[in-house]
Design an enzyme around this catalytic site. Structure first.
Site, mmCIF file in Angstrom:
data_model
loop_
_atom_site.group_PDB
_atom_site.id
_atom_site.type_symbol
_atom_site.label_atom_id
_atom_site.label_comp_id
_atom_site.label_asym_id
_atom_site.label_seq_id
_atom_site.Cartn_x
_atom_site.Cartn_y
_atom_site.Cartn_z
ATOM 1 N N CYS A 37 0.830 -1.214 0.000
ATOM 2 C CA CYS A 37 0.000 0.000 0.000
ATOM 3 C C CYS A 37 0.856 1.253 0.000
ATOM 4 O O CYS A 37 0.346 2.367 -0.066
ATOM 5 C CB CYS A 37 -0.914 0.029 1.216
ATOM 6 S SG CYS A 37 -1.916 -1.422 1.408
ATOM 7 N N CYS A 107 -3.131 9.222 6.066
ATOM 8 C CA CYS A 107 -1.819 9.094 6.708
ATOM 9 C C CYS A 107 -1.949 9.343 8.213
ATOM 10 O O CYS A 107 -1.232 8.742 9.015
ATOM 11 C CB CYS A 107 -0.823 10.079 6.107
ATOM 12 S SG CYS A 107 -0.892 10.165 4.307
#
Ligand SMILES: Cc1ncc(COP(=O)(O)O)c(C=O)c1O
Ligand code: FES
Lengths: 133, 406
Positions: A37, A107
């Protein structure tokens, strides 16, 4: 897209980079994400047994600048907090502090997940039962 | 500290050469005419500028001036060539063959053609990015009307075997189209020599202005026709309506002329600098991999994966001084890493870890020295931060780790 000063500072001079001894009972480790990812975050806390205060936190992150800054900030916030206080750290607070753009919100989610993961690992190691909230 | 501005992203776009700008300037104010105005000197001057540009392109490509159609850029040229051939040759067949590593302008045109009833084969490429010629030939059916293969890839710089593909097309009576955007003006691109019938190019990849490009359409052996995709005043022999972008076209022409005269020497200079850059990085850093065939590659490009480092984060370590690109998903809105690198068979992790470094006419040797230092320092910084680099160094088998994908 320009990044905020705070984000750049955490990215260029990240705080608390490193590794704690994960075999120690007082250390909890959260490892989230996957190389496929494009992001892997490992966040560790060391907890003072008596006071339940997080006395040290370290991270290493494979990811974009926002992921690295988010983890650096998370470790700063963790130090000195109690384990239960730490659980209240929310990804949106990270988004705000670093002024993350919308595409980088995940994030900060990663950082929150890593915090939760580290605490869960610490509690499991020390047979602390999750308090119901 | 003085801020450096080193531009190693010339595959994204090139600076406009000052000589090109100079050639364009008079066509904004002193000679503002419409090239289609036949009745006054303003129109004649503009037409003359366009004619000269057409000649300059024809000289660069070694084709006839009547075979050059001006467009707004390679995206439009790709659309016109693919959809235009599909519509024009509908009675002959409906099958098109292309590669998985093509630019989106080609791939998405093909997707549209599928919606319009066409059939498209997207061929995979080998590990080095080259097409397998046997597979290509085997994909041809009696319905195939067109094969579209890019001359050079924008991400890896890999150059496909154009002559061989041209021969296969000739043997089977199939039209051959090439998106040559990344090759025109940088290496010799003579469509007739290799059997290409339609070829797309763009000014802003060859030191010309943005928003102008062209399509070569063969007029003899065979005479190729495309259905216009933009209707209007019937400019460009009916294939592309719209008032000609005279300053842009003049700039494209000048860019073509400069390229023709300087290309050979420039390619040598660039390949030396590119090799310096690649070698400098590979010598200093372990676990780096060059993506794409190094023997069939544009002279100014290298694409390198730095294992266990995420590309966007890496770029952030030096992007105030140095501009490059990455195949990392974190740089794209889709969160998918580069489909071109994936088609080469790279794992997601290596695709995420890639940088594309593309040099250009204004790259200097001292830029390369600086870039090697800065990129190597960036990789080391990021590896110090990388948990998977640490695991790799400790001998942990990363394949066996159970990751929590999110
Ligand atoms: C191979 C290729 N084809 C097409 C294009 C699109 O060109 P333009 O920007 O002129 O539309 C590009 C540039 O991004 C390219 O690299
Ligand atoms: S880690 Fe991929 S976008 Fe932040």
């Amino acid at each position: 897209m320009a990044y905020s000063e705070k984000l750049l500072e955490h990215f260029k001079h990240p705080k608390n980079v490193g590794t704690l001894d994960k075999s120690k009972k007082s250390v909890g480790t959260g490892l989230v994400g996957a190389p496929e990812c494009g992001d892997v975050m490992r966040l560790q806390i060391e907890v003072d047994d008596a006071t339940q205060i997080i006395k040290d936190a370290k991270f290493k992150t494979f990811g974009c600048g926002s992921a690295i800054a988010s983890s650096s900030l998370a470790t700063e916030w963790l130090k000195g907090k109690s384990v239960d206080e730490a659980l209240t750290i929310d990804n949106m607070a990270i988004v705000e502090e670093l002024a993350l753009p919308p595409v980088k919100i995940h994030c900060s989610v990663l950082a929150e997940d890593a915090i939760k993961g580290a605490i869960k690992d610490y509690k499991e190691k020390n047979n602390i039962v999750e308090s119901k909230s | 500290m003085s801020v450096k501005r080193i531009y190693l992203d010339n595959n994204a776009t090139t600076p406009c050469d000052p000589r090109v700008v100079e050639a364009m300037l008079p066509f904004f104010y002193e000679m503002p005419g419409n090239a289609a105005s036949r009745n006054h000197p303003f129109g004649w001057e503009a037409e003359e500028g366009v004619n000269q540009a057409r000649q300059q392109i024809a000289d660069l490509l070694d084709v006839d001036t009547k075979e050059v159609i001006f467009t707004s850029g390679a995206t439009e040229s790709d659309n016109l060539a693919l959809k235009g051939v599909f519509e024009m040759y509908a009675r002959k067949g409906n099958h098109i063959i292309t590669l998985q590593t093509e630019h989106k302008a080609v791939l998405d045109s093909c997707k549209r053609i599928e919606k319009m009833g066409g059939e498209v084969t997207y061929l995979p490429v080998n590990r080095d990015g080259l097409v397998d010629l046997n597979e290509l030939e085997a994909a041809i059916t009696d319905k195939t009307i067109l094969i579209s293969v890019m001359w050079a890839n924008n991400e890896t710089g890999v150059i496909q075997p154009m002559k061989e593909i041209g021969d296969i097309c000739a043997k089977h009576g199939v039209l051959f189209m090439s998106d040559a955007t990344q090759a025109v003006g940088k290496i010799k691109t003579h469509p007739k020599k290799v059997g290409i019938h339609l070829m797309a190019f763009s000014a802003h990849k060859m030191y010309g202005p943005k928003g102008v490009g062209g399509l070569y359409v063969s007029r003899k052996n065979p005479r190729v026709k495309v259905t216009a995709q933009i209707d209007g005043g019937g400019h460009e022999r009916g294939m592309r309506s719209g008032t000609l972008n005279v300053p842009g076209i003049v700039g494209l022409g000048k860019a073509a002329e400069i390229a023709r005269l300087e290309m050979a020497e420039e390619a040598q200079r660039l390949s030396r600098l590119r090799d310096m850059l690649q070698k400098g990085l590979m010598d200093r850093l372990e676990e780096c991999y060059v993506n794409g065939n190094e023997d069939h590659r544009m002279p100014h490009v290298t694409n390198i994966s730095f294992k266990h480092v995420e590309g966007e984060g890496l770029m952030m370590t030096f992007n105030q001084d140095i501009a490059v690109s990455s195949g990392s998903a974190c740089t794209s809105a889709s969160l998918e890493p580069s489909y071109v690198l994936m088609a080469l068979g790279l794992g997601d992790d290596l695709a995420h870890s890639s940088l594309r470094l593309s040099l250009g006419r204004f790259t200097k040797e001292e830029d390369i020295d600086y870039a090697i230092d800065a990129i190597a320092a960036g990789v080391n910084h990021m590896r110090d931060l990388s948990p998977i680099w640490e695991m790799y160094k400790e001998g942990v088998d990363l394949e066996k780790v159970v990751w929590t994908e999110h």
